[in-house]
Motif scaffolding. Structure first.
Motif, mmCIF file in Angstrom:
data_model
loop_
_atom_site.group_PDB
_atom_site.id
_atom_site.type_symbol
_atom_site.label_atom_id
_atom_site.label_comp_id
_atom_site.label_asym_id
_atom_site.label_seq_id
_atom_site.Cartn_x
_atom_site.Cartn_y
_atom_site.Cartn_z
ATOM 1 N N TRP A 84 -2.808 0.042 -5.874
ATOM 2 C CA TRP A 84 -2.148 -0.452 -4.677
ATOM 3 C C TRP A 84 -2.540 -1.908 -4.405
ATOM 4 O O TRP A 84 -3.586 -2.373 -4.840
ATOM 5 N N LEU A 85 -1.679 -2.578 -3.627
ATOM 6 C CA LEU A 85 -1.960 -3.946 -3.182
ATOM 7 C C LEU A 85 -2.367 -4.844 -4.355
ATOM 8 O O LEU A 85 -3.401 -5.519 -4.343
ATOM 9 N N ASP B 146 0.829 -1.201 0.000
ATOM 10 C CA ASP B 146 0.000 0.000 0.000
ATOM 11 C C ASP B 146 0.864 1.252 0.000
ATOM 12 O O ASP B 146 2.091 1.191 0.005
#
Length: 484
Positions: A350-351, A327
């Motif tokens: 993200w992620l 993240d």
């Protein structure tokens, strides 16, 4: 002078003016304007002059930051420059590209809510002012020495060592396979962070200082038209410093990893920088390393990834996405750079981690899966784990792999099997003397510590030069004893 400082309670933090994102997207010029003198003095006066300067403690160079902030606040700019350059060989470069939010500014002890001093912007202002006023002079050693030293690599580490050794009077020869000095400063970092005239200005100063450059000259296991054997180099010079950096790009596997349109970050950035410098680059002209009109996906979360996404925006990409498996809070790149990228139109995913690449001959998409953060690993950093049944696909005409760099196999490339390396491929050195397993051969920078920051390369180059000087002095004294 004390009444000029501690203004953080009444003066708000201000960075130099930043050009609007829409204007920035259209060129490769630096995005920040220069401080005007009054603004630089005002911002410098915010320093709290604390008893333990954590900004200096967390600067790899140990810069005398509170002192040169005080001099700037008082308008004593020439003295500020002398203090700044006493510990930093290239303060105008570090002021532009150091991740201050993770180093000096990130460790400023001004109370929360008042924001840190704008150290990087003031550092840049000090040295640019010094250049404008002619205060930056070529190196003039007190006495010339007969000994010569070879430095392999014209990046920040090698150049920092060259300055220090030239100050001692050594005949300094710098060898580099590229046609211009600077290494990643020239070809890896885009102009919107570091305009190339800044590096070329230093080149002229180093030439005026008596440093001799052998550009377009790589090191190999035999002499050639555009290379020189490492053994020849050792025989020609009294000491050798290896400061090559690390240039072997980390790769990514998975189905479709060999499709056209999947490129390495360094190849992509080098092509862009060469075009900006006026060079003809076939891979750029034919579209292979040009993002114009394409859907671009950059894989990675460091500063190199940020350079790639922001370059793609300026080349006129249709869309630019950054795929990162952790993240925002765990991203290794500069927080400031992430913000700049978002302002310019970059979308962060993200992620998420790539699993495969789709396409028929040429990449058309990146198949990825969602990730979640797990327990901390041995280093204290949270591990990542895939989320079941979370696969998705991102459209992509160009995929840039910005996964970091590893060292090249120098012992093999140079025909020097006795040159010891670590299990990571970095050169093994005595941590005190910087000497490798070969007598008289030293090493510094990323080739020893692994891929790191420019400021660490400068620190290592300066320290290695001091150790080389001590060793050469010892050798000279020993030879004089034998002669007697």
């Amino acid at each position: 002078m004390a009444e000029r400082m501690l203004k953080f309670v009444s003066v708000a933090q201000e960075q130099p003016d930043k050009r609007p994102a829409e204007a920035r997207r259209r060129d490769f010029n630096e995005i920040y304007a220069e401080f005007v003198p009054a603004k630089a003095e005002t911002q410098a006066s915010r320093c709290s002059q604390c008893g333990v300067p954590f900004c200096s403690v967390h600067c790899p160079l140990g810069n005398n930051i509170p002192d040169w902030l005080m001099m700037t606040a008082a308008g004593r700019m020439e003295e500020a420059y002398e203090l700044s350059s006493a510990t930093n060989t290239f303060p105008e470069i570090c002021g532009r590209i150091c991740p201050q939010d993770r180093l000096c500014e990130g460790n400023c002890v001004i109370e929360e809510g008042f924001e840190s001093v704008t150290i990087g912007a003031v550092e840049r202002y000090i040295t640019d002012t010094a250049f404008d006023n002619g205060w930056v002079k070529p190196v003039r050693p007190v006495a010339e020495r007969d000994e010569s030293v070879a430095i392999i690599g014209a990046g920040p580490g090698g150049l920092a060592a060259a300055v220090q050794l030239r100050e001692q009077g050594y005949q300094v020869h710098v060898y580099d396979r590229y046609d211009r000095i600077g290494g990643l400063l020239m070809y890896g970092i885009p102009g919107f962070k570091l305009e190339k005239d800044i590096v070329l200005r230093r080149h002229r100063l180093l030439v005026d200082s008596g440093v001799q450059f052998h550009l377009g000259k790589g090191i190999g296991d035999a002499d050639g038209a555009d290379s020189i054997a490492f053994s020849t180099l050792r025989a020609r010079h009294d000491g050798v410093l290896i400061a090559t950096g690390v240039y072997k790009s980390r790769d990514i596997g998975g189905p479709g990893a060999g499709l056209d349109g999947i490129v390495r970050a360094l190849d992509y950035l080098t092509a862009s920088n060469r075009v900006s410098l006026g060079d003809k680059v076939a891979e750029y002209d034919n579209g292979e390393l040009n993002a114009a009109g394409k859907s671009v996906v950059v894989i990675g979360g460091g500063d190199t990834a940020m350079d790639c996404v922001r370059t793609a925006i300026r080349q006129g990409a249709k869309s630019v996405k950054c795929l990162y498996r952790r993240d925002r809070a765990n991203m290794p790149g500069s927080v400031r750079e992430v913000k700049n990228a978002e302002e310019e139109g970059v979308e962060f995913v993200w992620l998420a981690a790539p699993q495969a690449f789709e396409g028929d001959g040429h990449v058309s998409g990146v198949r990825a899966t969602r990730m979640k953060l797990g327990l901390p690993d041995a280093s204290g950093r949270q591990s990542v784990e895939p989320v079941e049944n979370s696969a998705f696909t991102l459209e992509a005409d160009l995929v840039v792999k910005a996964l970091g760099f590893d060292p090249e196999a120098l012992p093999t490339l140079w025909g020097q099997p006795e040159l010891e390396v670590s299990r990571w491929g970095t050169l093994m050195v005595d941590r005190k003397t910087f000497m490798t397993s070969l007598p008289g051969v030293f090493a510094a920078g990323d080739i020893v510590r692994g891929a790191s920051l420019v400021v660490w390369a400068i620190r290592d180059g300066r320290d290695a030069a001091a150790q080389m000087h001590a060793w050469l002095e010892e050798m000279t004294a020993a030879q004089a004893e034998v002669a007697e």
